[in-house]
Design a protein around this motif. Structure first.
Motif, PDB file in Angstrom:
ATOM      1  N   ARG A 274       0.966  -1.358   0.268  1.00  0.00           N
ATOM      2  CA  ARG A 274      -0.076  -0.362   0.306  1.00  0.00           C
ATOM      3  C   ARG A 274       1.018   1.584   0.390  1.00  0.00           C
ATOM      4  O   ARG A 274       0.758   2.300  -0.803  1.00  0.00           O
ATOM      5  N   LYS A 275       1.803   1.204   0.746  1.00  0.00           N
ATOM      6  CA  LYS A 275       2.330   2.636   0.922  1.00  0.00           C
ATOM      7  C   LYS A 275       3.631   2.666  -0.360  1.00  0.00           C
ATOM      8  O   LYS A 275       3.323   3.646  -1.073  1.00  0.00           O
ATOM      9  N   ASN A 276       4.213   1.668  -1.159  1.00  0.00           N
ATOM     10  CA  ASN A 276       4.817   1.995  -2.423  1.00  0.00           C
ATOM     11  C   ASN A 276       3.776   2.568  -3.924  1.00  0.00           C
ATOM     12  O   ASN A 276       3.940   3.243  -4.603  1.00  0.00           O
ATOM     13  N   ALA A 277       2.434   1.418  -3.311  1.00  0.00           N
ATOM     14  CA  ALA A 277       1.613   2.432  -4.364  1.00  0.00           C
ATOM     15  C   ALA A 277       1.294   3.780  -4.471  1.00  0.00           C
ATOM     16  O   ALA A 277       1.282   4.954  -5.506  1.00  0.00           O
TER      17      ALA A 277
ATOM     18  N   GLY B 244      -4.884  -4.133  -6.736  1.00  0.00           N
ATOM     19  CA  GLY B 244      -5.502  -4.011  -5.611  1.00  0.00           C
ATOM     20  C   GLY B 244      -6.871  -4.180  -5.285  1.00  0.00           C
ATOM     21  O   GLY B 244      -7.076  -4.947  -4.413  1.00  0.00           O
ATOM     22  N   ARG B 245      -7.647  -4.948  -6.424  1.00  0.00           N
ATOM     23  CA  ARG B 245      -8.607  -5.219  -6.137  1.00  0.00           C
ATOM     24  C   ARG B 245      -8.575  -6.746  -7.210  1.00  0.00           C
ATOM     25  O   ARG B 245      -9.504  -7.441  -6.225  1.00  0.00           O
ATOM     26  N   LEU B 246      -7.527  -7.016  -7.603  1.00  0.00           N
ATOM     27  CA  LEU B 246      -7.270  -8.182  -7.277  1.00  0.00           C
ATOM     28  C   LEU B 246      -6.548  -9.181  -6.706  1.00  0.00           C
ATOM     29  O   LEU B 246      -6.730 -10.663  -6.771  1.00  0.00           O
ATOM     30  N   TYR B 247      -5.768  -8.196  -5.698  1.00  0.00           N
ATOM     31  CA  TYR B 247      -5.277  -8.995  -4.641  1.00  0.00           C
ATOM     32  C   TYR B 247      -6.315  -9.586  -3.506  1.00  0.00           C
ATOM     33  O   TYR B 247      -7.092  -9.025  -2.808  1.00  0.00           O
ATOM     34  N   LYS B 248      -5.697 -10.554  -2.651  1.00  0.00           N
ATOM     35  CA  LYS B 248      -6.283  -9.874  -1.250  1.00  0.00           C
ATOM     36  C   LYS B 248      -5.330 -10.868  -0.141  1.00  0.00           C
ATOM     37  O   LYS B 248      -4.070 -11.403  -0.268  1.00  0.00           O
ATOM     38  N   PRO B 249      -5.748  -9.115   0.220  1.00  0.00           N
ATOM     39  CA  PRO B 249      -6.917  -8.526   1.146  1.00  0.00           C
ATOM     40  C   PRO B 249      -6.829  -7.769   0.235  1.00  0.00           C
ATOM     41  O   PRO B 249      -5.793  -7.083  -0.650  1.00  0.00           O
ATOM     42  N   GLN B 250      -8.802  -6.620  -0.500  1.00  0.00           N
ATOM     43  CA  GLN B 250      -7.783  -5.840  -1.524  1.00  0.00           C
ATOM     44  C   GLN B 250      -7.799  -5.015  -0.905  1.00  0.00           C
ATOM     45  O   GLN B 250      -8.113  -5.089  -0.091  1.00  0.00           O
ATOM     46  N   PHE B 251      -7.519  -3.773  -2.017  1.00  0.00           N
ATOM     47  CA  PHE B 251      -7.463  -2.560  -1.510  1.00  0.00           C
ATOM     48  C   PHE B 251      -7.782  -2.038  -2.386  1.00  0.00           C
ATOM     49  O   PHE B 251      -8.282  -1.375  -3.527  1.00  0.00           O
ATOM     50  N   SER B 252      -8.822  -0.892  -1.671  1.00  0.00           N
ATOM     51  CA  SER B 252      -9.302   0.535  -2.206  1.00  0.00           C
ATOM     52  C   SER B 252      -8.859   1.240  -2.766  1.00  0.00           C
ATOM     53  O   SER B 252      -7.388   2.096  -2.263  1.00  0.00           O
TER      54      SER B 252
ATOM     55  N   SER C  27      -8.588   3.033   0.259  1.00  0.00           N
ATOM     56  CA  SER C  27      -7.170   2.678   1.315  1.00  0.00           C
ATOM     57  C   SER C  27      -5.811   2.741   0.894  1.00  0.00           C
ATOM     58  O   SER C  27      -5.328   2.776   1.738  1.00  0.00           O
ATOM     59  N   ILE C  28      -5.884   2.603  -0.407  1.00  0.00           N
ATOM     60  CA  ILE C  28      -4.141   3.204  -1.175  1.00  0.00           C
ATOM     61  C   ILE C  28      -4.035   4.819  -1.033  1.00  0.00           C
ATOM     62  O   ILE C  28      -2.841   4.908  -0.365  1.00  0.00           O
ATOM     63  N   MET C  29      -4.892   5.314  -0.920  1.00  0.00           N
ATOM     64  CA  MET C  29      -4.375   6.820  -1.204  1.00  0.00           C
ATOM     65  C   MET C  29      -5.617   7.527   0.193  1.00  0.00           C
ATOM     66  O   MET C  29      -6.694   7.738   0.185  1.00  0.00           O
ATOM     67  N   THR C  30      -4.132   7.459   0.968  1.00  0.00           N
ATOM     68  CA  THR C  30      -4.837   7.518   2.213  1.00  0.00           C
ATOM     69  C   THR C  30      -4.730   9.539   2.610  1.00  0.00           C
ATOM     70  O   THR C  30      -5.389   9.756   3.355  1.00  0.00           O
TER      71      THR C  30
ATOM     72  N   TYR D 126     -12.031   0.632 -13.155  1.00  0.00           N
ATOM     73  CA  TYR D 126     -10.712  -0.468 -12.193  1.00  0.00           C
ATOM     74  C   TYR D 126     -11.174  -1.831 -11.876  1.00  0.00           C
ATOM     75  O   TYR D 126     -10.261  -2.883 -12.353  1.00  0.00           O
ATOM     76  N   SER D 127     -12.601  -1.960 -11.418  1.00  0.00           N
ATOM     77  CA  SER D 127     -13.616  -2.807 -11.425  1.00  0.00           C
ATOM     78  C   SER D 127     -14.152  -4.142 -12.144  1.00  0.00           C
ATOM     79  O   SER D 127     -14.776  -4.446 -12.010  1.00  0.00           O
ATOM     80  N   SER D 128     -13.359  -3.238 -13.447  1.00  0.00           N
ATOM     81  CA  SER D 128     -14.479  -2.958 -14.471  1.00  0.00           C
ATOM     82  C   SER D 128     -13.608  -3.845 -15.852  1.00  0.00           C
ATOM     83  O   SER D 128     -14.280  -4.345 -17.371  1.00  0.00           O
ATOM     84  N   ARG D 129     -12.274  -3.006 -16.508  1.00  0.00           N
ATOM     85  CA  ARG D 129     -12.076  -2.902 -17.252  1.00  0.00           C
ATOM     86  C   ARG D 129     -10.299  -3.645 -16.418  1.00  0.00           C
ATOM     87  O   ARG D 129      -9.555  -3.371 -15.625  1.00  0.00           O
TER      88      ARG D 129
END
Length: 322
Positions: free
Chosen positions: A19-22, A55-63, A66-69, A88-91
């Motif tokens: 998350r931090k690196n993203a 972030g959507r594909l991984y487990k746990p998911q990151f919205s 949650s990435i950009m705090t 991001y959640s469809s294409r």
């Protein structure tokens, strides 16, 4: 300490590093985009979508939230790049995040300044979370060019994803949508177990006047092509390592070379005979595998690939990044 609790702690530590690196990569790309004279906002749009997709594909998911705090930055991104948030959640992305970073650095440094590009990549990697950077950042870069002092250089990086599913999704998407037909055909020649298909072999041999050299990003040491790259492009190599096909930096670099140098493309030779029907079958097989991986991740693909849009750059004093 309970071994199970210890593993859980290490797992959470890893994902916090992701998350931090993203977030750091996104902020850096926004900052760089403001520095460039040409319009590089599509690269920011693309990396946003690609990171949010992972972030959507991984487990746990990151919205995205949650990435950009940083709420101010998040608000700016939502207003400036609405497509990345909408799709991001469809294409599917056309490539992995660090490929966008590479293109931005090449824009800044100039394609002819190879040493500067290597230095900037190295500096960026050392600034991020070293324990987890390898799961979001590439470890290898490659440069391809027609041999000669004044020829254009074309850069590529290795695949910057974590886990088999994300990597295979990215490679499949690139084969079907992004890469030059010769590069895609070479990668399509192998199934997910790294075995060649019996019905299609689109591997190629590049002409002898092409330079294609890979380097370790962290220390800039030259790396010989792996066995996989030898199989794909006819490179001479004594390496026995065989990485998953489509993951190496050589693939992206050769792709850009063929897209831009008609002289090289005309001299490419296929290493085996193949039929249009065989290639179409390979494409169907890869698309089926792609859909299988997406179902495993409960990702509802609408069948489209994300297209980044050019937008107006951030106005002065809107957001300041240190």
């Amino acid at each position: 300490m309970d071994p199970q609790n210890n593993r859980r702690g290490e797992h959470l530590k890893y994902w916090e590093g992701f998350r931090k690196n993203a977030a750091r990569l996104i902020e850096q790309m926004v900052f760089w985009s403001e520095e460039t004279e040409e319009d590089t906002t599509p690269l920011v749009d693309e990396i946003l979508h690609s990171i949010f997709f992972l972030g959507r594909l991984y487990k746990p998911q990151f919205s995205p939230k949650s990435i950009m705090t940083d709420e101010d930055m998040l608000e700016f991104l939502e207003e400036s790049y609405p497509g990345a948030f909408q799709f991001y959640s469809s294409r599917l992305p056309r490539r992995a995040p660090f490929s966008c970073v590479l293109d931005m650095i090449v824009h800044k440094a100039g394609q002819e300044n190879e040493s500067e590009i290597k230095d900037q990549l190295q500096q960026l990697v050392t600034k991020l979370d070293g324990a987890t950077a390898k799961y979001l950042l590439s470890t290898t870069m490659c440069v391809s060019q027609i041999v000669g002092p004044d020829s254009n250089r074309y850069y590529g990086v290795s695949l910057s994803t974590f886990g088999k599913v994300a990597g295979r999704v990215m490679v499949a998407a690139s084969c079907l949508q992004t890469w030059h037909e010769h590069v895609a055909g070479a990668v399509l020649s192998y199934d997910k177990s790294k075995s060649p298909w019996s019905f299609f072999n689109g591997t190629i041999k590049l002409p002898g006047n092409v330079r294609c050299e890979a380097y370790n990003i962290s220390d800039q040491r030259a790396k010989p092509p792996c066995k996989s790259c030898g199989n794909l492009f006819g490179f001479d190599t004594s390496e026995s390592n065989e990485w998953p096909y489509g993951n190496c930096a050589e693939v992206e670099s050769v792709n850009k070379l063929l897209e831009n140098e008609a002289e090289v493309t005309e001299q490419v030779r296929f290493r085996a005979e193949w039929s249009t029907e065989g290639r179409q079958r390979a494409e169907r097989e890869v698309r089926d595998l792609l859909n299988e991986y997406l179902r495993m991740s409960r990702y509802k693909w609408d069948g489209e690939f994300f297209l980044p849009q050019s937008i107006q750059p951030m106005q002065e004093n809107d957001i300041e990044i240190n």
